[in-house]
Design a protein around this motif. Structure first.
Motif, PDB file in Angstrom:
ATOM      1  N   LYS A  62      30.968  41.296  39.580  1.00  0.00           N
ATOM      2  CA  LYS A  62      31.769  42.574  39.775  1.00  0.00           C
ATOM      3  C   LYS A  62      32.622  43.759  39.439  1.00  0.00           C
ATOM      4  CE  LYS A  62      36.133  42.427  35.781  1.00  0.00           C
ATOM      5  NZ  LYS A  62      35.949  41.513  34.477  1.00  0.00           N
ATOM      6  N   PRO A  63      31.842  44.504  39.776  1.00  0.00           N
ATOM      7  CA  PRO A  63      31.570  45.915  40.152  1.00  0.00           C
ATOM      8  C   PRO A  63      32.026  45.930  41.696  1.00  0.00           C
ATOM      9  CG  PRO A  63      29.980  45.770  38.435  1.00  0.00           C
ATOM     10  CD  PRO A  63      30.426  44.330  39.130  1.00  0.00           C
ATOM     11  N   LEU A  64      31.530  44.940  42.331  1.00  0.00           N
ATOM     12  CA  LEU A  64      31.185  44.701  43.782  1.00  0.00           C
ATOM     13  C   LEU A  64      32.849  44.068  44.285  1.00  0.00           C
ATOM     14  CD1 LEU A  64      27.443  43.259  44.331  1.00  0.00           C
ATOM     15  CD2 LEU A  64      28.266  45.884  44.369  1.00  0.00           C
ATOM     16  N   PRO A  68      38.978  42.181  41.135  1.00  0.00           N
ATOM     17  CA  PRO A  68      38.453  42.235  40.167  1.00  0.00           C
ATOM     18  C   PRO A  68      39.186  41.290  39.292  1.00  0.00           C
ATOM     19  CG  PRO A  68      38.917  44.351  40.081  1.00  0.00           C
ATOM     20  CD  PRO A  68      39.087  43.743  40.933  1.00  0.00           C
ATOM     21  N   ASN A  69      40.531  41.356  39.602  1.00  0.00           N
ATOM     22  CA  ASN A  69      40.996  40.504  39.014  1.00  0.00           C
ATOM     23  C   ASN A  69      42.094  39.283  39.407  1.00  0.00           C
ATOM     24  OD1 ASN A  69      41.460  42.439  36.426  1.00  0.00           O
ATOM     25  ND2 ASN A  69      43.175  43.836  38.341  1.00  0.00           N
ATOM     26  N   ASP A  70      41.390  38.901  40.144  1.00  0.00           N
ATOM     27  CA  ASP A  70      41.829  37.696  41.100  1.00  0.00           C
ATOM     28  C   ASP A  70      41.708  35.992  39.098  1.00  0.00           C
ATOM     29  OD1 ASP A  70      41.080  35.082  41.906  1.00  0.00           O
ATOM     30  OD2 ASP A  70      40.487  35.584  43.957  1.00  0.00           O
ATOM     31  N   SER A  76      35.703  29.985  36.729  1.00  0.00           N
ATOM     32  CA  SER A  76      34.233  30.489  38.627  1.00  0.00           C
ATOM     33  C   SER A  76      32.652  30.040  37.590  1.00  0.00           C
ATOM     34  CB  SER A  76      34.597  31.332  39.039  1.00  0.00           C
ATOM     35  OG  SER A  76      36.117  31.381  39.689  1.00  0.00           O
ATOM     36  N   ASP A  77      32.097  29.501  37.890  1.00  0.00           N
ATOM     37  CA  ASP A  77      30.439  29.402  37.585  1.00  0.00           C
ATOM     38  C   ASP A  77      29.507  30.260  38.931  1.00  0.00           C
ATOM     39  OD1 ASP A  77      28.245  29.333  36.598  1.00  0.00           O
ATOM     40  OD2 ASP A  77      28.401  26.967  36.419  1.00  0.00           O
ATOM     41  N   ALA A 125      34.806  40.218  48.368  1.00  0.00           N
ATOM     42  CA  ALA A 125      35.515  39.171  47.757  1.00  0.00           C
ATOM     43  C   ALA A 125      34.042  37.334  47.427  1.00  0.00           C
ATOM     44  CB  ALA A 125      36.010  38.218  49.053  1.00  0.00           C
ATOM     45  N   PRO A 126      33.938  36.474  46.882  1.00  0.00           N
ATOM     46  CA  PRO A 126      34.067  34.951  46.119  1.00  0.00           C
ATOM     47  C   PRO A 126      33.707  34.518  47.712  1.00  0.00           C
ATOM     48  CG  PRO A 126      34.984  36.028  44.079  1.00  0.00           C
ATOM     49  CD  PRO A 126      35.892  37.074  45.888  1.00  0.00           C
TER      50      PRO A 126
END
Length: 496
Positions: A62-64, A68-70, A76-77, A125-126
């Protein structure tokens, strides 16, 4: 230039990480890039920007994140990707080679390096588009790969360059370094051509970060074999092996597997090199790596790999070589419409090469260079051999396999029965070479006796001994960043 400043050769992600790290420690840095400003960035700008690193949970990720508010994050797993799993994945591709000190360092420093990049305005981003499947209403990440740089490889390099310049670095383009200068066994600078004019730059510390030899046809033939003269080069045309030549000229030892490389199936009709003139989102579009959802046939009309051996992260960097070694350096990837939505975007670009038909009988007649009778027999035998009881599940190695074939497909084996059928011609492409110079975990270049060459450091594709017989996807950019940071810190420390 003052001899107490650092020279970096190259401008890809590894070079820029080295530059940022050096500047962070108070050094002055000048970067010399052979290409012009349009072509800077080495191979990094041609990548999808995915970076493999060890993490225990989403709390590490998350810090990357840039966002982070997506809203998708709540469903998501990401699972986990432990150091032990990362090491196991590397060991899988080592064959008889035990985990090396460099590999252990790569794994141990992977998350800290991503966090360090985050502290320097590099965000991630994921990888929803390529590393997830939706199952039971959740995005399931697979294959140990979860994040990519914002803007893919191009965005990564552009952001790193902006940070490098912001904190005081200098980059000069059209500077083709020809020679490392030494005195009494110590680095004293470089000799280079700037727009064709010979110049000398003094420095007691040089970081060589100018790539491998994948763009050099003669060196590919020498180290990899004759067939590699036919390989398409996925990335920059400038990685000609000059860094290896210069380093060995001052006593650097070589290390790693010079007969190995990252080799990917590529569009058969792509140009000889990658293309920076197309938008960054399309630069990877010559790759064709969704083969696990279909079959690949060679010119004889026969399958030649287990397309479902593993997730594509663990096979795509090897299957390019398998394709290249087929007759006429050619294969066709065949899919039916059931899996069309699972194919990556590179299969849907305006210039993607493919043929289409409503029956397999018609399709095989359109496969240029392929024996149509044998191709049809192969496809019919494949369809007849599939276990229909096991459900198809792209989120796991589902065990949906063929039975009784000379070469079985072990996962994701769907019957080809839903038109239209599409076939994509592919050949082998080369991304980067595995052999390089010998370094320690401080990125100091070592001589044949294992001693550090005073003032000489290396990172990126220049480093040998990180990858041997294969490559888990996303490790290359991470390795460049890890050893780039190490090289920058070490060079700054060396200069005091």
């Amino acid at each position: 230039m003052d001899s107490k400043n650092i020279i970096i050769i190259g401008s890809g992600s590894a070079a820029l990480c080295a530059g940022i790290a050096s500047l962070e420690k108070g050094a002055s840095v000048i970067m010399l890039e052979k290409a012009d400003e349009h072509e800077f960035g080495g191979n990094s700008r041609y990548t999808a920007g995915a970076m493999r690193f060890a993490y225990n949970s989403f709390d590490d990720l998350k810090p990357l994140l840039l966002n982070p508010n997506d809203e998708r994050l709540a469903i998501s797993d990401f699972g986990s990707y432990t150091k032990e799993k990362f090491l196991a994945d590397l060991k899988y591709f080592n064959q008889e080679v035990e985990i090396t000190d460099l590999q252990q360092y790569l794994v141990d420093e992977s998350l800290p390096t991503l966090q360090w990049l985050g502290s320097h305005n590099i965000k991630f981003a994921p990888i929803y588009s390529r590393q997830t499947f939706i199952k039971d209403g959740k995005y399931i990440f697979w294959g140990g790969l979860s994040l990519e740089a914002e803007g893919e490889g191009d965005g990564l390099v552009q952001a790193e360059l902006a940070e490098f310049l912001r904190i005081g670095g200098t980059i000069k383009y059209n500077c083709d370094v020809q020679e490392l200068l030494t005195e009494n066994g110590k680095i004293t600078g470089v000799k280079f051509l700037e727009n064709g004019e010979e110049k000398t730059l003094n420095s007691n510390a040089v970081i060589v970060a100018c790539g491998g030899f994948e763009a050099n046809k003669e060196l590919r033939i020498k180290h990899l074999g004759e067939v590699w003269a036919k390989a398409r080069v996925r990335g920059t045309r400038h990685n000609m092996g000059k860094g290896l030549e210069m380093a060995t000229a001052v006593g650097a030892a070589l290390n790693g597997n010079f007969e190995g490389c990252h080799a990917t199936p590529m569009d058969f009709n792509m140009p000889e090199y990658g293309n920076l003139d197309i938008p960054f989102i399309e630069r990877k579009h010559y790759r064709k790596i969704s083969y696990l959802f279909g079959v690949m046939l060679n010119a004889k009309g026969e399958r030649f790999v287990d397309e479902g051996l593993d997730f594509r992260n663990y096979t795509y960097a090897q299957f390019g070589a398998a394709v290249l070694n087929q007759p006429d350096n050619l294969a066709w990837q065949i899919f039916d419409s059931k899996v069309d939505k699972l194919l990556y975007s590179e299969y849907k670009t305006h210039d993607a090469s493919f043929v289409e038909a409503d029956t397999l009988e018609e399709l095989v007649t359109k496969l240029h260079g392929v024996n149509p009778q044998q191709a049809l027999a192969t496809l019919q035998d494949y369809n007849a051999s599939i276990d229909t009881e096991t459900p198809f599940d792209p989120t796991i190695k589902d065990g949906k396999a063929t039975k009784g074939l000379p070469l079985n497909k072990t996962n994701w084996a769907n019957i080809l029965d839903t038109p239209p059928f599409k076939a994509y011609p592919v050949t082998g492409g080369i991304t980067f070479t595995y052999g390089g110079v010998k370094v320690n975990t401080s990125a100091e270049v070592l001589d044949e006796k294992g001693n550090a060459i005073a003032g000489l450091f290396a990172c990126g594709e220049m480093v040998g001994g990180v990858f041997f017989y294969g490559y888990p996807g996303g490790s290359g950019l991470t390795s460049g960043a890890v050893f780039g940071r190490s090289a920058g810190y070490s060079a700054a420390e060396y200069l005091g």
